[in-house]
Design an enzyme around this catalytic site. Structure first.
Site, PDB file in Angstrom:
ATOM      1  N   ASN A  26       0.822  -1.220   0.000  1.00 17.05           N
ATOM      2  CA  ASN A  26       0.000   0.000   0.000  1.00 17.05           C
ATOM      3  C   ASN A  26       0.856   1.271   0.000  1.00 17.05           C
ATOM      4  O   ASN A  26       0.587   2.214  -0.748  1.00 17.05           O
ATOM      5  CB  ASN A  26      -0.932   0.011   1.209  1.00 17.05           C
ATOM      6  CG  ASN A  26      -1.898  -1.164   1.191  1.00 17.05           C
ATOM      7  OD1 ASN A  26      -1.924  -1.933   0.227  1.00 17.05           O
ATOM      8  ND2 ASN A  26      -2.675  -1.315   2.257  1.00 17.05           N
ATOM      9  N   THR A  32     -11.793  38.227 -32.605  1.00 17.07           N
ATOM     10  CA  THR A  32     -12.671  37.940 -31.461  1.00 17.07           C
ATOM     11  C   THR A  32     -13.935  37.350 -32.084  1.00 17.07           C
ATOM     12  O   THR A  32     -14.340  37.767 -33.182  1.00 17.07           O
ATOM     13  CB  THR A  32     -13.026  39.208 -30.641  1.00 17.07           C
ATOM     14  OG1 THR A  32     -13.778  40.092 -31.472  1.00 17.07           O
ATOM     15  CG2 THR A  32     -11.789  39.921 -30.125  1.00 17.07           C
ATOM     16  N   HIS A  33     -14.507  36.374 -31.439  1.00 17.84           N
ATOM     17  CA  HIS A  33     -15.688  35.663 -31.978  1.00 17.84           C
ATOM     18  C   HIS A  33     -15.402  35.053 -33.344  1.00 17.84           C
ATOM     19  O   HIS A  33     -16.325  34.876 -34.147  1.00 17.84           O
ATOM     20  CB  HIS A  33     -16.903  36.600 -32.092  1.00 17.84           C
ATOM     21  CG  HIS A  33     -17.160  37.421 -30.868  1.00 17.84           C
ATOM     22  ND1 HIS A  33     -18.045  37.055 -29.878  1.00 17.84           N
ATOM     23  CD2 HIS A  33     -16.606  38.590 -30.455  1.00 17.84           C
ATOM     24  CE1 HIS A  33     -18.039  37.967 -28.918  1.00 17.84           C
ATOM     25  NE2 HIS A  33     -17.163  38.907 -29.237  1.00 17.84           N
ATOM     26  N   SER A  82      -4.545  12.040 -48.907  1.00 21.99           N
ATOM     27  CA  SER A  82      -5.750  11.207 -48.902  1.00 21.99           C
ATOM     28  C   SER A  82      -5.499   9.982 -49.771  1.00 21.99           C
ATOM     29  O   SER A  82      -4.755  10.044 -50.750  1.00 21.99           O
ATOM     30  CB  SER A  82      -6.914  12.036 -49.464  1.00 21.99           C
ATOM     31  OG  SER A  82      -7.859  11.204 -50.084  1.00 21.99           O
ATOM     32  N   LYS A 112      -4.748  16.344 -51.765  1.00 22.37           N
ATOM     33  CA  LYS A 112      -4.902  16.699 -50.353  1.00 22.37           C
ATOM     34  C   LYS A 112      -3.584  16.753 -49.594  1.00 22.37           C
ATOM     35  O   LYS A 112      -2.709  15.916 -49.757  1.00 22.37           O
ATOM     36  CB  LYS A 112      -5.826  15.695 -49.646  1.00 22.37           C
ATOM     37  CG  LYS A 112      -7.271  15.774 -50.043  1.00 22.37           C
ATOM     38  CD  LYS A 112      -7.898  17.149 -49.852  1.00 22.37           C
ATOM     39  CE  LYS A 112      -7.992  17.599 -48.433  1.00 22.37           C
ATOM     40  NZ  LYS A 112      -9.054  16.886 -47.689  1.00 22.37           N
ATOM     41  N   ASN A 134      -3.105  17.204 -45.647  1.00 26.62           N
ATOM     42  CA  ASN A 134      -3.921  17.332 -44.436  1.00 26.62           C
ATOM     43  C   ASN A 134      -3.071  17.524 -43.176  1.00 26.62           C
ATOM     44  O   ASN A 134      -2.011  16.922 -43.047  1.00 26.62           O
ATOM     45  CB  ASN A 134      -4.785  16.081 -44.265  1.00 26.62           C
ATOM     46  CG  ASN A 134      -5.771  15.904 -45.404  1.00 26.62           C
ATOM     47  OD1 ASN A 134      -6.295  16.891 -45.927  1.00 26.62           O
ATOM     48  ND2 ASN A 134      -6.000  14.682 -45.810  1.00 26.62           N
ATOM     49  N   GLU A 190      -4.673  17.472 -35.869  1.00 24.49           N
ATOM     50  CA  GLU A 190      -6.012  16.953 -35.573  1.00 24.49           C
ATOM     51  C   GLU A 190      -5.949  15.852 -34.510  1.00 24.49           C
ATOM     52  O   GLU A 190      -6.798  15.774 -33.624  1.00 24.49           O
ATOM     53  CB  GLU A 190      -6.653  16.402 -36.850  1.00 24.49           C
ATOM     54  CG  GLU A 190      -6.914  17.479 -37.891  1.00 24.49           C
ATOM     55  CD  GLU A 190      -7.346  16.873 -39.220  1.00 24.49           C
ATOM     56  OE1 GLU A 190      -6.485  16.454 -39.998  1.00 24.49           O
ATOM     57  OE2 GLU A 190      -8.558  16.801 -39.452  1.00 24.49           O
ATOM     58  N   TYR A 193      -6.803   2.477   2.791  1.00 27.67           N
ATOM     59  CA  TYR A 193      -6.448   1.948   1.470  1.00 27.67           C
ATOM     60  C   TYR A 193      -7.616   1.149   0.915  1.00 27.67           C
ATOM     61  O   TYR A 193      -8.239   0.368   1.636  1.00 27.67           O
ATOM     62  CB  TYR A 193      -5.206   1.041   1.553  1.00 27.67           C
ATOM     63  CG  TYR A 193      -4.924   0.383   0.219  1.00 27.67           C
ATOM     64  CD1 TYR A 193      -4.209   1.064  -0.754  1.00 27.67           C
ATOM     65  CD2 TYR A 193      -5.443  -0.868  -0.086  1.00 27.67           C
ATOM     66  CE1 TYR A 193      -3.991   0.497  -2.002  1.00 27.67           C
ATOM     67  CE2 TYR A 193      -5.233  -1.445  -1.338  1.00 27.67           C
ATOM     68  CZ  TYR A 193      -4.506  -0.753  -2.290  1.00 27.67           C
ATOM     69  OH  TYR A 193      -4.310  -1.305  -3.518  1.00 27.67           O
ATOM     70  N   GLN A 228      -5.729   1.047  -7.143  1.00 25.30           N
ATOM     71  CA  GLN A 228      -4.917   0.459  -8.213  1.00 25.30           C
ATOM     72  C   GLN A 228      -5.276   1.086  -9.565  1.00 25.30           C
ATOM     73  O   GLN A 228      -4.434   1.236 -10.435  1.00 25.30           O
ATOM     74  CB  GLN A 228      -5.154  -1.060  -8.246  1.00 25.30           C
ATOM     75  CG  GLN A 228      -4.356  -1.772  -9.309  1.00 25.30           C
ATOM     76  CD  GLN A 228      -4.469  -3.285  -9.180  1.00 25.30           C
ATOM     77  OE1 GLN A 228      -4.015  -3.852  -8.192  1.00 25.30           O
ATOM     78  NE2 GLN A 228      -5.096  -3.921 -10.152  1.00 25.30           N
ATOM     79  N   LYS A 241      -3.597   4.284 -11.432  1.00 24.11           N
ATOM     80  CA  LYS A 241      -2.328   4.300 -12.164  1.00 24.11           C
ATOM     81  C   LYS A 241      -2.498   4.498 -13.677  1.00 24.11           C
ATOM     82  O   LYS A 241      -1.820   5.366 -14.248  1.00 24.11           O
ATOM     83  CB  LYS A 241      -1.544   3.006 -11.866  1.00 24.11           C
ATOM     84  CG  LYS A 241      -1.063   2.935 -10.428  1.00 24.11           C
ATOM     85  CD  LYS A 241      -0.222   1.699 -10.152  1.00 24.11           C
ATOM     86  CE  LYS A 241      -1.073   0.463  -9.937  1.00 24.11           C
ATOM     87  NZ  LYS A 241      -0.268  -0.704  -9.500  1.00 24.11           N
TER      88      LYS A 241
END
Ligand code: ARG
Length: 444
Positions: free
Chosen positions: A109, A154-155, A276, A282, A284, A289, A316, A321, A324
């Site tokens: 423990n 902004t926005h 692609s 393409k 990418n 992402e 405990y 366990q 982890k």
């Protein structure tokens, strides 16, 4: 676990053995476990709880196992449940009966709590290195494109011209706070729980402070029950990981947008783009992402840990366990993502013509018109209103502000003079910003 079962009449069921084992996660904790055991054995010898020769035999056996682990040859058996019993068994195979003395005044423990703390401290150090590295790439990119002007948003609507360097350095600040957060978390992680035993401490004359010192931990636990059940450090660590992952994700998203054909502000070199299987044209931004997506898993790990901890009764519990895997998983993801982001930032080339064209829309300089009037003594609200009317009227007539006659400007505010036409240059707009932390070059 199929060992230590003298008090049982049956072996543990195979499905249960599989289910309760944590050898998969513990493969990441072998070095931490051995390091902790080496310190513990030294302390036992110093305190006379084992003889010097037993201490030496145990120490050299553990060091041999450490070398084995460093070569990647330390295999964990599921029937021994975890790294602790696997180490004990391998040590026994290596040095014989002296190995049976190592576990005195110790429980798995306090041992597992120590292992996770050692792992987390070392993960924090690596993550801080990764953050520093990414910050260096950001600074390089800012320097490389130091005069590039682009629209600030902004926005997600064009707002005012800013320097590219200013925009990219905003992420540098986020990562600087992340470093602070990790350093702060490290203070509460580098606390040794060893000596807490199962939860009550020990009747043997152990010295938890000397173990902590050997491990480079500045602090020792104060309460043995808390020491075996405390995973606050893991929650803090995962919170710090989550914020870093969020910053990585925001940066990835920003670069994805800037590199789209619609924006065309930046180009990513071929070493970070993929194609692609169907569309040959393409290019990418896959690594960005994936970084954006994996940040979700890190937030998931934080929630996973918090939910595991939420309803635990004092002491405990085996649930611990399961704290982890989220720590190990997030440390791995965030470290990888930091390295990938650094490579991606190095691969960015800014298209200065496109960013300047986008920042040259005269509408982006309306705040400069307002501040121009304020400098001439017009109250801010009034200046804002007059410029708003000017913008609305000429937008309706479909005539750009630099094309409007001075006479017309004066109808909105007599303070307008010929020099107002100088305000429609985005580079000058940027250069005019002098306030602390602004996009002006001096502040940057
Ligand atoms: N295998 C557990 C872990 O690594 C430690 C076992 C503690 N078991 C116990 N019965 N107290 O988290």
């Amino acid at each position: 676990m199929q060992v230590l079962r003298k008090a049982f009449k049956q072996p543990l069921s195979d499905v249960v053995t599989e289910f309760v084992a944590c050898t998969h996660a513990d493969a990441n904790l072998v070095k931490a476990d051995l390091t902790g055991s080496i310190a513990h054995a030294q302390m036992l010898a110093e305190e006379g709880l084992i003889s010097p020769s037993q201490g030496e035999a145990i120490g050299s056996g553990l060091n041999k196992l450490l070398a084995k682990a460093e070569e990647g040859n330390f295999d964990l058996k599921v029937e021994y449940e975890d790294v602790h019993m696997n180490v004990e068994k391998q040590l026994e195979e290596l040095i014989g009966s002296d190995a049976l003395r190592l576990h005195a005044a110790r429980s798995r423990n306090d041992q597992v709590a120590l292992d996770l703390r050692l792992f987390t401290v070392s993960a924090i150090d690596s993550l801080i290195d990764g953050l520093n590295f990414l910050q260096a790439s950001i600074v390089q990119s800012a320097k490389k494109h130091v005069d590039v002007v682009m629209p600030g948003y902004t926005h997600l609507q064009r707002a005012q011209p800013v320097l590219y360097a200013h925009a990219i350095l905003a992420f540098h600040e986020m990562f600087a706070r992340d470093i602070e957060r990790f350093n702060d978390c490290k203070k509460r992680t580098a606390v040794s729980p060893l000596g807490a035993g199962a939860q009550a401490g020990s009747a043997l004359s152990i010295n938890p402070h000397s173990v902590a010192q050997k491990l480079g931990f500045p602090k020792v636990f104060s309460n043995s029950i808390d020491a075996v059940s405390d995973r606050d450090f893991a929650a803090e660590f995962l919170m710090a990981c989550s914020l870093t992952a969020i910053h990585i994700s925001q940066m990835a998203e920003t670069l994805v947008i800037w590199s789209s054909s619609e924006f065309g502000f930046v180009e990513l070199a071929d070493n970070v783009t993929t194609t692609s299987s169907l569309m040959p044209h393409k290019k990418n931004p896959d690594p960005l992402e994936i970084a954006r997506a994996k940040s979700g898993a890190v937030i998931g790990d934080l929630v996973n840990l918090l939910v595991t901890l939420k309803a635990l009764p004092l002491g405990y519990n085996r649930d611990l366990q399961e704290t982890k895997p989220p720590v190990i998983n997030s440390a791995t993801i965030v470290l990888q993502a930091l390295k990938v982001m650094s490579v991606c930032v190095d691969a960015v080339t800014v298209n200065a013509e496109k960013t300047l064209a986008a920042a040259s829309d005269p509408a982006l300089m309306t705040t400069d018109l307002v501040e121009y009037l304020v400098l001439k003594g017009v109250p801010f609200r009034q200046a804002h209103e007059k410029v708003a009317e000017l913008v609305a009227d000429w937008r309706e007539k479909n005539i750009a502000l630099p094309e409007v006659e001075l006479e017309e400007y004066k109808k909105y505010a007599p303070q307008f003079e010929k020099d107002v036409f100088g305000l429609f240059d985005p580079a000058l707009s940027v250069a005019s910003k002098k306030s602390h932390g602004s996009t002006g070059k001096v502040a940057i």
